[in-house]
Design a protein around this motif. Structure first.
Motif, PDB file in Angstrom:
ATOM      1  N   GLU A   4       0.828  -1.203   0.000  1.00 23.02           N
ATOM      2  CA  GLU A   4       0.000   0.000   0.000  1.00 23.02           C
ATOM      3  C   GLU A   4       0.864   1.256   0.000  1.00 23.02           C
ATOM      4  N   PRO A   5       0.482   2.261  -0.797  1.00 24.70           N
ATOM      5  CA  PRO A   5       1.225   3.521  -0.799  1.00 24.70           C
ATOM      6  C   PRO A   5       0.951   4.296   0.488  1.00 24.70           C
ATOM      7  N   GLN A  33       6.615  13.757   2.841  1.00 28.71           N
ATOM      8  CA  GLN A  33       6.179  12.641   3.684  1.00 28.71           C
ATOM      9  C   GLN A  33       7.098  11.423   3.553  1.00 28.71           C
ATOM     10  N   GLY A  34       8.221  11.580   2.868  1.00 22.17           N
ATOM     11  CA  GLY A  34       9.209  10.510   2.777  1.00 22.17           C
ATOM     12  C   GLY A  34       9.097   9.618   1.557  1.00 22.17           C
ATOM     13  N   CYS A  35       8.231   9.938   0.633  1.00 20.92           N
ATOM     14  CA  CYS A  35       8.075   9.093  -0.560  1.00 20.92           C
ATOM     15  C   CYS A  35       9.228   9.314  -1.535  1.00 20.92           C
ATOM     16  N   VAL A  36       9.706   8.207  -2.097  1.00 22.69           N
ATOM     17  CA  VAL A  36      10.787   8.264  -3.083  1.00 22.69           C
ATOM     18  C   VAL A  36      10.419   7.545  -4.381  1.00 22.69           C
ATOM     19  N   PHE A  37       9.288   6.828  -4.377  1.00 20.87           N
ATOM     20  CA  PHE A  37       8.828   6.116  -5.562  1.00 20.87           C
ATOM     21  C   PHE A  37       7.378   6.520  -5.817  1.00 20.87           C
ATOM     22  N   PHE A  38       7.069   6.878  -7.075  1.00 23.54           N
ATOM     23  CA  PHE A  38       5.753   7.417  -7.403  1.00 23.54           C
ATOM     24  C   PHE A  38       5.152   6.699  -8.609  1.00 23.54           C
ATOM     25  N   ARG A  39       3.817   6.674  -8.634  1.00 23.60           N
ATOM     26  CA  ARG A  39       3.091   6.220  -9.814  1.00 23.60           C
ATOM     27  C   ARG A  39       2.049   7.289 -10.133  1.00 23.60           C
ATOM     28  N   PHE A  40       2.022   7.705 -11.392  1.00 24.20           N
ATOM     29  CA  PHE A  40       1.057   8.667 -11.876  1.00 24.20           C
ATOM     30  C   PHE A  40       0.105   7.936 -12.809  1.00 24.20           C
ATOM     31  N   SER A  41      -1.210   8.115 -12.620  1.00 23.61           N
ATOM     32  CA  SER A  41      -2.194   7.374 -13.414  1.00 23.61           C
ATOM     33  C   SER A  41      -3.283   8.297 -13.947  1.00 23.61           C
ATOM     34  N   ILE A  42      -3.835   7.906 -15.087  1.00 26.25           N
ATOM     35  CA  ILE A  42      -4.995   8.561 -15.691  1.00 26.25           C
ATOM     36  C   ILE A  42      -6.096   7.516 -15.735  1.00 26.25           C
ATOM     37  N   HIS A  43      -7.275   7.867 -15.259  1.00 24.29           N
ATOM     38  CA  HIS A  43      -8.390   6.918 -15.198  1.00 24.29           C
ATOM     39  C   HIS A  43      -8.793   6.490 -16.610  1.00 24.29           C
ATOM     40  N   ASP A  44      -9.035   5.194 -16.805  1.00 22.26           N
ATOM     41  CA  ASP A  44      -9.394   4.649 -18.125  1.00 22.26           C
ATOM     42  C   ASP A  44     -10.700   5.226 -18.661  1.00 22.26           C
ATOM     43  N   ASP A  45     -11.700   5.393 -17.793  1.00 21.05           N
ATOM     44  CA  ASP A  45     -13.023   5.841 -18.235  1.00 21.05           C
ATOM     45  C   ASP A  45     -13.214   7.353 -18.165  1.00 21.05           C
ATOM     46  N   PRO A  47     -10.611  10.487 -18.600  1.00 20.62           N
ATOM     47  CA  PRO A  47      -9.240  10.969 -18.781  1.00 20.62           C
ATOM     48  C   PRO A  47      -8.931  12.287 -18.058  1.00 20.62           C
ATOM     49  N   ASP A  48      -9.945  12.935 -17.502  1.00 24.27           N
ATOM     50  CA  ASP A  48      -9.701  14.145 -16.710  1.00 24.27           C
ATOM     51  C   ASP A  48      -9.375  13.815 -15.256  1.00 24.27           C
ATOM     52  N   LEU A  49      -9.588  12.567 -14.839  1.00 22.80           N
ATOM     53  CA  LEU A  49      -9.332  12.140 -13.462  1.00 22.80           C
ATOM     54  C   LEU A  49      -7.924  11.556 -13.387  1.00 22.80           C
ATOM     55  N   ILE A  50      -7.069  12.199 -12.575  1.00 18.94           N
ATOM     56  CA  ILE A  50      -5.673  11.755 -12.461  1.00 18.94           C
ATOM     57  C   ILE A  50      -5.341  11.429 -11.010  1.00 18.94           C
ATOM     58  N   LEU A  51      -4.307  10.632 -10.835  1.00 20.26           N
ATOM     59  CA  LEU A  51      -3.965  10.081  -9.527  1.00 20.26           C
ATOM     60  C   LEU A  51      -2.454  10.042  -9.359  1.00 20.26           C
ATOM     61  N   ILE A  52      -1.997  10.293  -8.139  1.00 23.09           N
ATOM     62  CA  ILE A  52      -0.599  10.045  -7.780  1.00 23.09           C
ATOM     63  C   ILE A  52      -0.599   9.145  -6.552  1.00 23.09           C
ATOM     64  N   GLU A  53       0.309   8.187  -6.553  1.00 20.95           N
ATOM     65  CA  GLU A  53       0.526   7.318  -5.393  1.00 20.95           C
ATOM     66  C   GLU A  53       2.015   7.352  -5.077  1.00 20.95           C
ATOM     67  N   GLY A  54       2.350   7.386  -3.794  1.00 18.98           N
ATOM     68  CA  GLY A  54       3.747   7.443  -3.394  1.00 18.98           C
ATOM     69  C   GLY A  54       4.084   6.423  -2.324  1.00 18.98           C
ATOM     70  N   TRP A  55       5.273   5.841  -2.440  1.00 20.45           N
ATOM     71  CA  TRP A  55       5.775   4.862  -1.480  1.00 20.45           C
ATOM     72  C   TRP A  55       7.127   5.331  -0.937  1.00 20.45           C
ATOM     73  N   ARG A  56       7.471   4.886   0.245  1.00 21.20           N
ATOM     74  CA  ARG A  56       8.774   5.234   0.837  1.00 21.20           C
ATOM     75  C   ARG A  56       9.901   4.381   0.267  1.00 21.20           C
ATOM     76  N   ALA A  57       9.543   3.310  -0.420  1.00 20.63           N
ATOM     77  CA  ALA A  57      10.501   2.457  -1.135  1.00 20.63           C
ATOM     78  C   ALA A  57       9.758   1.844  -2.305  1.00 20.63           C
ATOM     79  N   GLN A  58      10.482   1.452  -3.348  1.00 23.62           N
ATOM     80  CA  GLN A  58       9.821   0.863  -4.509  1.00 23.62           C
ATOM     81  C   GLN A  58       9.145  -0.446  -4.102  1.00 23.62           C
ATOM     82  N   PRO A  59       7.831  -0.540  -4.307  1.00 14.58           N
ATOM     83  CA  PRO A  59       7.129  -1.763  -3.903  1.00 14.58           C
ATOM     84  C   PRO A  59       7.379  -2.905  -4.881  1.00 14.58           C
ATOM     85  N   ASP A  60       7.308  -4.122  -4.360  1.00 17.53           N
ATOM     86  CA  ASP A  60       7.405  -5.296  -5.225  1.00 17.53           C
ATOM     87  C   ASP A  60       6.143  -5.421  -6.075  1.00 17.53           C
ATOM     88  N   ASP A  61       5.010  -5.051  -5.494  1.00 19.25           N
ATOM     89  CA  ASP A  61       3.729  -5.125  -6.190  1.00 19.25           C
ATOM     90  C   ASP A  61       2.950  -3.844  -5.910  1.00 19.25           C
TER      91      ASP A  61
END
Length: 89
Positions: A4-5, A33-45, A47-61
């Motif tokens: 979990e991010p 907040q200590g995050c060093v790994f990020f994922r940026f996403s655009i919702h499939d349905d 395209p105006d809805l965007i998301l960022i998720e951050g982790w303190r280390a690169q997750p395996d999954d």
């Protein structure tokens, strides 16, 4: 099971430039907040809805993007509180 991010944030944008600026600001906030790994996403349905998720280390999954969406209009889904009457003396 996915890792979990520690930082998840989403918004709606009207342009690519607005999305880039928002992602940059959100990444900086997640870094605080200590995050060093990020994922940026655009919702499939949506395209105006965007998301960022951050982790303190690169997750395996990373799992699926954690968008929060609803099909109901919140103003209709949440009942309005009843007005209280002040008792007369």
């Amino acid at each position: 099971m996915s890792d979990e991010p520690v930082y998840v944030r989403q918004t709606k944008v009207e342009s690519t430039e607005q999305a880039k600026a928002w992602w940059n600001d959100a990444r900086q906030a997640a870094s605080v907040q200590g995050c060093v790994f990020f994922r940026f996403s655009i919702h499939d349905d949506d395209p105006d809805l965007i998301l960022i998720e951050g982790w303190r280390a690169q997750p395996d999954d990373q799992g699926k993007p954690r968008f929060e969406t609803t099909s109901a209009d919140v103003s209709e889904a949440v009942p309005k509180p009843k007005a209280r009457r002040t008792p007369r003396p």
